[in-house]
Design a protein around this motif. Structure first.
Motif, PDB file in Angstrom:
ATOM      1  N   PHE A  61     -22.336  29.544   7.951  1.00 15.39           N
ATOM      2  CA  PHE A  61     -23.378  28.580   8.277  1.00 15.39           C
ATOM      3  C   PHE A  61     -23.655  28.636   9.771  1.00 15.39           C
ATOM      4  O   PHE A  61     -22.732  28.775  10.584  1.00 15.39           O
ATOM      5  N   GLN A  62     -24.924  28.531  10.123  1.00 16.08           N
ATOM      6  CA  GLN A  62     -25.340  28.536  11.518  1.00 16.08           C
ATOM      7  C   GLN A  62     -26.060  27.218  11.792  1.00 16.08           C
ATOM      8  O   GLN A  62     -27.041  26.878  11.121  1.00 16.08           O
ATOM      9  N   LYS A  63     -25.554  26.468  12.781  1.00 19.35           N
ATOM     10  CA  LYS A  63     -26.133  25.153  13.093  1.00 19.35           C
ATOM     11  C   LYS A  63     -26.569  25.094  14.556  1.00 19.35           C
ATOM     12  O   LYS A  63     -25.933  25.682  15.420  1.00 19.35           O
ATOM     13  N   GLY A  64     -27.654  24.336  14.802  1.00 19.18           N
ATOM     14  CA  GLY A  64     -28.068  24.069  16.172  1.00 19.18           C
ATOM     15  C   GLY A  64     -28.543  25.281  16.913  1.00 19.18           C
ATOM     16  O   GLY A  64     -28.253  25.427  18.098  1.00 19.18           O
ATOM     17  N   GLY A  69     -30.724  25.083  22.687  1.00 19.21           N
ATOM     18  CA  GLY A  69     -29.642  24.237  22.196  1.00 19.21           C
ATOM     19  C   GLY A  69     -28.380  25.030  21.947  1.00 19.21           C
ATOM     20  O   GLY A  69     -28.406  26.258  21.869  1.00 19.21           O
ATOM     21  N   GLN A  70     -27.257  24.317  21.812  1.00 22.19           N
ATOM     22  CA  GLN A  70     -25.992  24.987  21.545  1.00 22.19           C
ATOM     23  C   GLN A  70     -25.906  25.351  20.080  1.00 22.19           C
ATOM     24  O   GLN A  70     -26.273  24.561  19.203  1.00 22.19           O
ATOM     25  N   SER A  71     -25.425  26.530  19.792  1.00 22.29           N
ATOM     26  CA  SER A  71     -25.343  27.019  18.427  1.00 22.29           C
ATOM     27  C   SER A  71     -23.886  27.076  17.978  1.00 22.29           C
ATOM     28  O   SER A  71     -22.997  27.438  18.753  1.00 22.29           O
ATOM     29  N   ASN A  80     -11.458  26.505   7.086  1.00 22.25           N
ATOM     30  CA  ASN A  80     -12.419  25.621   7.731  1.00 22.25           C
ATOM     31  C   ASN A  80     -12.765  24.394   6.894  1.00 22.25           C
ATOM     32  O   ASN A  80     -13.662  23.628   7.262  1.00 22.25           O
ATOM     33  N   VAL A  81     -12.060  24.178   5.772  1.00 21.16           N
ATOM     34  CA  VAL A  81     -12.309  22.995   4.950  1.00 21.16           C
ATOM     35  C   VAL A  81     -11.849  21.744   5.692  1.00 21.16           C
ATOM     36  O   VAL A  81     -10.706  21.670   6.152  1.00 21.16           O
ATOM     37  N   ARG A  82     -12.740  20.767   5.804  1.00 23.05           N
ATOM     38  CA  ARG A  82     -12.426  19.518   6.504  1.00 23.05           C
ATOM     39  C   ARG A  82     -12.211  18.345   5.549  1.00 23.05           C
ATOM     40  O   ARG A  82     -11.472  17.417   5.863  1.00 23.05           O
ATOM     41  N   ASP A  83     -12.902  18.340   4.403  1.00 29.24           N
ATOM     42  CA  ASP A  83     -12.833  17.196   3.504  1.00 29.24           C
ATOM     43  C   ASP A  83     -13.155  17.679   2.090  1.00 29.24           C
ATOM     44  O   ASP A  83     -13.912  18.641   1.911  1.00 29.24           O
ATOM     45  N   CYS A  89     -16.420  20.054   2.222  1.00 26.86           N
ATOM     46  CA  CYS A  89     -17.011  19.965   3.559  1.00 26.86           C
ATOM     47  C   CYS A  89     -16.318  20.968   4.472  1.00 26.86           C
ATOM     48  O   CYS A  89     -15.083  21.041   4.511  1.00 26.86           O
ATOM     49  N   LEU A  90     -17.111  21.748   5.212  1.00 20.26           N
ATOM     50  CA  LEU A  90     -16.589  22.713   6.168  1.00 20.26           C
ATOM     51  C   LEU A  90     -16.864  22.252   7.589  1.00 20.26           C
ATOM     52  O   LEU A  90     -17.814  21.509   7.841  1.00 20.26           O
ATOM     53  N   GLY A  91     -16.024  22.708   8.522  1.00 16.45           N
ATOM     54  CA  GLY A  91     -16.235  22.360   9.916  1.00 16.45           C
ATOM     55  C   GLY A  91     -15.651  23.397  10.853  1.00 16.45           C
ATOM     56  O   GLY A  91     -14.673  24.069  10.528  1.00 16.45           O
ATOM     57  N   GLU A  92     -16.289  23.535  12.003  1.00 15.10           N
ATOM     58  CA  GLU A  92     -15.806  24.409  13.065  1.00 15.10           C
ATOM     59  C   GLU A  92     -16.186  23.742  14.373  1.00 15.10           C
ATOM     60  O   GLU A  92     -17.378  23.570  14.672  1.00 15.10           O
ATOM     61  N   GLY A  93     -15.189  23.325  15.159  1.00 14.32           N
ATOM     62  CA  GLY A  93     -15.492  22.564  16.361  1.00 14.32           C
ATOM     63  C   GLY A  93     -16.179  21.266  15.974  1.00 14.32           C
ATOM     64  O   GLY A  93     -15.780  20.592  15.031  1.00 14.32           O
ATOM     65  N   PRO A  94     -17.272  20.905  16.655  1.00 12.08           N
ATOM     66  CA  PRO A  94     -17.976  19.668  16.318  1.00 12.08           C
ATOM     67  C   PRO A  94     -18.955  19.822  15.152  1.00 12.08           C
ATOM     68  O   PRO A  94     -19.541  18.832  14.704  1.00 12.08           O
TER      69      PRO A  94
END
Length: 314
Positions: A61-64, A69-71, A80-83, A89-94
């Motif tokens: 996934f690519q965000k921002g 802006g910061q990507s 990377n599973v957060r929840d 739910c996946l997450g990397e950094g913020p």
């Protein structure tokens, strides 16, 4: 997943699970394709654009990535599973991306090994509650052999299960057994909801068409008597009778007809495919060569099982 997969395997060198070469090239999309919709839990609109990626980049996934802006890149990996509350739910950094399982299930099911997923929002749209519209998007784009930075194709590798691997949580379990081809068997049990009851479904990947027709159309479902409690917890804000099946303990299905008699069980298998897609090495499928049997499992148990597979990998 493609029919008649050939695996080049040296069994004397394998532990419980190992990556083995196939005679198939990695694939990606032919051209970008976009879908817009509302997230199941957030109730907020999001835009998703599926973009071709190079061989060995995998699915991410690519965000921002707006100008100036910061990507943030969020690889679709188990680590990377957060929840896992009612979705994955996946997450990397913020950066956070919720409810990824239906989209990843479609990518895995149709053999899209490499894909950049641009997302404007924090949750993948639910669309009609199944993976059918994601399959339609992938077909609209088309598939091609993925090339690396030098313009060359790369072979796919598949996880091969050589010894049983299990994850157990109460009376729920998932187990993988050595098998000559991939097979998934899923069981659910809702004794308090007679219209659902106990169901079992087995799916054998026999090319993209089998996923498209047998798995992808199965919609997410919920129990009517639990809806208010879930909404009070900040969940399913985007759920409706248009994007989810709803069943009452006393009155049965509130929005028939079902697409399959065992649609709830098929949807749980759809979720399992999406969650096991997170076991993929970059550019390779996540589903292992094995017979996988799951009973009363959850996103949490799916992820724990994926972690167990990777722990046993050589």
């Amino acid at each position: 997943m493609r029919p008649a997969m050939t695996v080049l395997l040296n069994r004397s060198m394998c532990f419980a699970a190992c990556l083995c070469q196939t005679k198939q090239p990695q694939q990606t999309l032919l051209k970008p394709v976009t879908r817009v919709g509302v997230g199941l839990h957030s109730g907020e609109s999001a835009v998703v654009r599926l973009v071709p990626a190079r061989a060995n980049e995998g699915r991410f996934f690519q965000k921002g990535n707006e100008a100036g802006g910061q990507s943030f890149r969020v690889p679709a990996f188990v680590k990377n599973v957060r929840d896992t509350r009612l979705s994955t739910c996946l997450g990397e950094g913020p950066a956070i991306v919720r409810t990824v399982e239906h989209l990843l299930s479609a990518l895995e099911g149709l053999g899209v090994d490499n894909c950049q997923i641009d997302i404007d929002g924090n949750e993948v749209p639910l669309l009609d509650g199944s993976a059918r519209e994601w399959v339609q998007a992938i077909e609209e784009s088309g598939l091609v052999v993925a090339s690396n930075s030098e313009g060359l194709p790369a072979d796919r590798e598949v996880l091969v299960i050589e010894e049983p691997i299990t994850s157990i949580q109460g009376d729920s379990f998932i187990a993988a057994f050595p098998a000559p081809s991939t097979r998934l068997t899923y069981g659910i049990d809702f004794p308090q909801v007679p219209a659902i009851g106990t169901q079992w479904f087995t799916w054998i990947p026999e090319g993209p068409a089998s996923y498209k027709h047998e798995v992808a159309p199965a919609r997410t479902f919920g129990i009517y008597e639990q809806i208010e409690q879930l909404r009070a917890a900040g969940l399913i804000k985007g759920g409706s009778l248009e994007n989810a099946l709803v069943c009452s303990k006393d009155k049965g299905w509130l929005n028939p007809p079902l697409r399959f008699g065992d649609e709830p069980c098929r949807h749980k298998l759809l979720d399992l495919i999406g969650d096991l897609a997170l076991c993929a090495s970059p550019g390779h499928p996540g589903l292992p060569l094995a017979h996988i049997v799951a009973f009363k499992a959850s996103h949490s148990l799916h992820v724990k099982f994926g972690e167990a597979i990777l722990r046993h990998q050589i």
